[in-house]
Design a protein around this motif. Sequence first.
Motif, PDB file in Angstrom:
ATOM      1  N   SER A 131       0.806  -1.229   0.000  1.00 28.30           N
ATOM      2  CA  SER A 131       0.000   0.000   0.000  1.00 28.30           C
ATOM      3  C   SER A 131       0.839   1.279   0.000  1.00 28.30           C
ATOM      4  CB  SER A 131      -0.952   0.013   1.197  1.00 28.30           C
ATOM      5  OG  SER A 131      -0.217  -0.028   2.406  1.00 28.30           O
ATOM      6  N   ASP A 132       2.103   1.204   0.446  1.00 32.67           N
ATOM      7  CA  ASP A 132       2.951   2.395   0.454  1.00 32.67           C
ATOM      8  C   ASP A 132       3.783   2.534  -0.827  1.00 32.67           C
ATOM      9  OD1 ASP A 132       4.503   0.185   1.096  1.00 32.67           O
ATOM     10  OD2 ASP A 132       5.759   1.275   2.524  1.00 32.67           O
ATOM     11  N   GLU A 133       3.448   1.733  -1.840  1.00 32.42           N
ATOM     12  CA  GLU A 133       4.123   1.788  -3.140  1.00 32.42           C
ATOM     13  C   GLU A 133       3.072   1.942  -4.236  1.00 32.42           C
ATOM     14  OE1 GLU A 133       6.759  -1.613  -3.632  1.00 32.42           O
ATOM     15  OE2 GLU A 133       7.082  -1.665  -1.475  1.00 32.42           O
ATOM     16  N   ASP A 134       3.486   2.512  -5.351  1.00 36.54           N
ATOM     17  CA  ASP A 134       2.599   2.672  -6.505  1.00 36.54           C
ATOM     18  C   ASP A 134       3.184   1.938  -7.707  1.00 36.54           C
ATOM     19  OD1 ASP A 134       0.625   4.414  -5.330  1.00 36.54           O
ATOM     20  OD2 ASP A 134       2.118   6.023  -5.428  1.00 36.54           O
ATOM     21  N   TYR A 135       2.328   1.255  -8.435  1.00 36.95           N
ATOM     22  CA  TYR A 135       2.747   0.551  -9.645  1.00 36.95           C
ATOM     23  C   TYR A 135       3.378   1.545 -10.615  1.00 36.95           C
ATOM     24  CZ  TYR A 135       2.425  -2.007 -14.034  1.00 36.95           C
ATOM     25  OH  TYR A 135       2.710  -2.614 -15.229  1.00 36.95           O
ATOM     26  N   PHE A 136       4.530   1.153 -11.203  1.00 37.42           N
ATOM     27  CA  PHE A 136       5.195   1.990 -12.194  1.00 37.42           C
ATOM     28  C   PHE A 136       5.327   1.242 -13.526  1.00 37.42           C
ATOM     29  CE2 PHE A 136       9.016   3.771 -14.246  1.00 37.42           C
ATOM     30  CZ  PHE A 136       8.611   5.090 -14.370  1.00 37.42           C
ATOM     31  N   ASP A 137       5.875   0.011 -13.486  1.00 35.93           N
ATOM     32  CA  ASP A 137       6.101  -0.743 -14.713  1.00 35.93           C
ATOM     33  C   ASP A 137       6.244  -2.221 -14.366  1.00 35.93           C
ATOM     34  OD1 ASP A 137       6.530  -1.071 -17.467  1.00 35.93           O
ATOM     35  OD2 ASP A 137       8.703  -0.961 -17.235  1.00 35.93           O
ATOM     36  N   SER A 138       5.987  -3.089 -15.348  1.00 40.91           N
ATOM     37  CA  SER A 138       6.090  -4.518 -15.118  1.00 40.91           C
ATOM     38  C   SER A 138       6.097  -5.268 -16.441  1.00 40.91           C
ATOM     39  CB  SER A 138       4.899  -4.988 -14.280  1.00 40.91           C
ATOM     40  OG  SER A 138       4.886  -6.382 -14.153  1.00 40.91           O
ATOM     41  N   ASN A 139       6.607  -6.499 -16.411  1.00 41.71           N
ATOM     42  CA  ASN A 139       6.456  -7.376 -17.566  1.00 41.71           C
ATOM     43  C   ASN A 139       5.223  -8.269 -17.393  1.00 41.71           C
ATOM     44  OD1 ASN A 139       7.434  -9.183 -15.650  1.00 41.71           O
ATOM     45  ND2 ASN A 139       8.920 -10.134 -17.010  1.00 41.71           N
ATOM     46  N   GLY A 140       4.434  -7.974 -16.372  1.00 43.34           N
ATOM     47  CA  GLY A 140       3.156  -8.634 -16.140  1.00 43.34           C
ATOM     48  C   GLY A 140       2.019  -7.694 -16.494  1.00 43.34           C
ATOM     49  N   GLU A 141       0.840  -8.039 -16.047  1.00 42.07           N
ATOM     50  CA  GLU A 141      -0.344  -7.219 -16.329  1.00 42.07           C
ATOM     51  C   GLU A 141      -0.855  -6.617 -15.029  1.00 42.07           C
ATOM     52  OE1 GLU A 141      -4.846  -7.896 -17.996  1.00 42.07           O
ATOM     53  OE2 GLU A 141      -3.227  -9.100 -18.855  1.00 42.07           O
ATOM     54  N   LYS A 142      -1.058  -5.313 -15.050  1.00 40.97           N
ATOM     55  CA  LYS A 142      -1.579  -4.616 -13.881  1.00 40.97           C
ATOM     56  C   LYS A 142      -3.092  -4.789 -13.842  1.00 40.97           C
ATOM     57  CE  LYS A 142      -1.751  -0.074 -11.699  1.00 40.97           C
ATOM     58  NZ  LYS A 142      -3.128  -0.226 -11.294  1.00 40.97           N
ATOM     59  N   ALA A 143      -3.593  -5.106 -12.663  1.00 37.60           N
ATOM     60  CA  ALA A 143      -5.041  -5.232 -12.467  1.00 37.60           C
ATOM     61  C   ALA A 143      -5.673  -3.837 -12.458  1.00 37.60           C
ATOM     62  CB  ALA A 143      -5.306  -5.947 -11.154  1.00 37.60           C
ATOM     63  N   PRO A 144      -7.006  -3.735 -12.518  1.00 40.56           N
ATOM     64  CA  PRO A 144      -7.672  -2.427 -12.464  1.00 40.56           C
ATOM     65  C   PRO A 144      -7.288  -1.640 -11.206  1.00 40.56           C
ATOM     66  CG  PRO A 144      -9.243  -4.146 -13.040  1.00 40.56           C
ATOM     67  CD  PRO A 144      -7.954  -4.833 -12.661  1.00 40.56           C
ATOM     68  N   GLU A 145      -7.488  -0.326 -11.259  1.00 38.77           N
ATOM     69  CA  GLU A 145      -7.062   0.583 -10.186  1.00 38.77           C
ATOM     70  C   GLU A 145      -7.582   0.217  -8.803  1.00 38.77           C
ATOM     71  OE1 GLU A 145      -4.829   3.097 -10.218  1.00 38.77           O
ATOM     72  OE2 GLU A 145      -4.440   2.483 -12.276  1.00 38.77           O
ATOM     73  N   PHE A 146      -8.743  -0.404  -8.715  1.00 33.97           N
ATOM     74  CA  PHE A 146      -9.323  -0.673  -7.395  1.00 33.97           C
ATOM     75  C   PHE A 146      -8.610  -1.779  -6.625  1.00 33.97           C
ATOM     76  CE2 PHE A 146     -11.746  -3.342 -10.324  1.00 33.97           C
ATOM     77  CZ  PHE A 146     -11.758  -4.567  -9.673  1.00 33.97           C
ATOM     78  N   ILE A 147      -7.664  -2.462  -7.281  1.00 36.69           N
ATOM     79  CA  ILE A 147      -6.897  -3.495  -6.594  1.00 36.69           C
ATOM     80  C   ILE A 147      -5.426  -3.380  -6.993  1.00 36.69           C
ATOM     81  CG2 ILE A 147      -7.392  -5.232  -8.359  1.00 36.69           C
ATOM     82  CD1 ILE A 147      -7.426  -7.316  -6.071  1.00 36.69           C
ATOM     83  N   GLN A 148      -4.549  -3.330  -6.016  1.00 38.37           N
ATOM     84  CA  GLN A 148      -3.104  -3.179  -6.242  1.00 38.37           C
ATOM     85  C   GLN A 148      -2.497  -4.555  -6.539  1.00 38.37           C
ATOM     86  OE1 GLN A 148      -1.916   0.060  -6.636  1.00 38.37           O
ATOM     87  NE2 GLN A 148      -0.656   0.088  -4.804  1.00 38.37           N
ATOM     88  N   LEU A 149      -2.752  -5.085  -7.709  1.00 41.87           N
ATOM     89  CA  LEU A 149      -2.347  -6.434  -8.040  1.00 41.87           C
ATOM     90  C   LEU A 149      -1.668  -6.469  -9.403  1.00 41.87           C
ATOM     91  CD1 LEU A 149      -2.778  -9.340  -6.809  1.00 41.87           C
ATOM     92  CD2 LEU A 149      -4.706  -9.542  -8.376  1.00 41.87           C
TER      93      LEU A 149
END
Length: 183
Positions: A131-149
């Motif tokens: 929760s104290d980090e924000d998604y920036f980049d990945s070689n995976g797929e980011k889930a919708p904004e309502f879930i940090q997955l």
Amino acid sequence: MKKRYFISFGVLLTFLLSSCLTAQYKEYKFEMTGKTSGQLTITYKNIFCSHYDDEISVEEEAEQDYSELVSDYLEGTTVEDDFPNAKMISKKLFEENNQLCGQIVLEFDNIEDINLYKYHKKAPFMFHVPSDEDYFDSNGEKAPEFIQLVVWDKKAKVLELTTTINEPDDESLSLLSIWNANK
């Protein structure tokens, strides 16, 4: 007696909250060497001090934060406490792009030891971004904004994720010069 306890606690709390050891980016690299085992490398990019305490200078605060970095993370067990079932392979500080960086390498036998998850063996790999980090980049797929997955294919062998922790500002001071002076 209770009054002295609360005053002492207040002074300690003020000291702990006055410093802010942080980093700009955190890179996760999960390398699968078996079905549930592998190696996790976490790299902190641009380690710095955010100045919040008007009672001391930013330089003094940076010195305190550097001492905390060395005693708690490099020489201490803070990282091991976060991953008690993983095996610590290495910890180091280094310079990259004129910034202080830190890196830890862990080995794990079970993906849950390092906070990866699969709800069954044919499911994709999943990681909940703290929760104290924000998604920036990945070689995976980011889930919708309502879930940090972040989700990766179940056959992926290398899972990479970069998060942002804090952006430096005018009140920030890199810990690189202190690290160089203490090498």
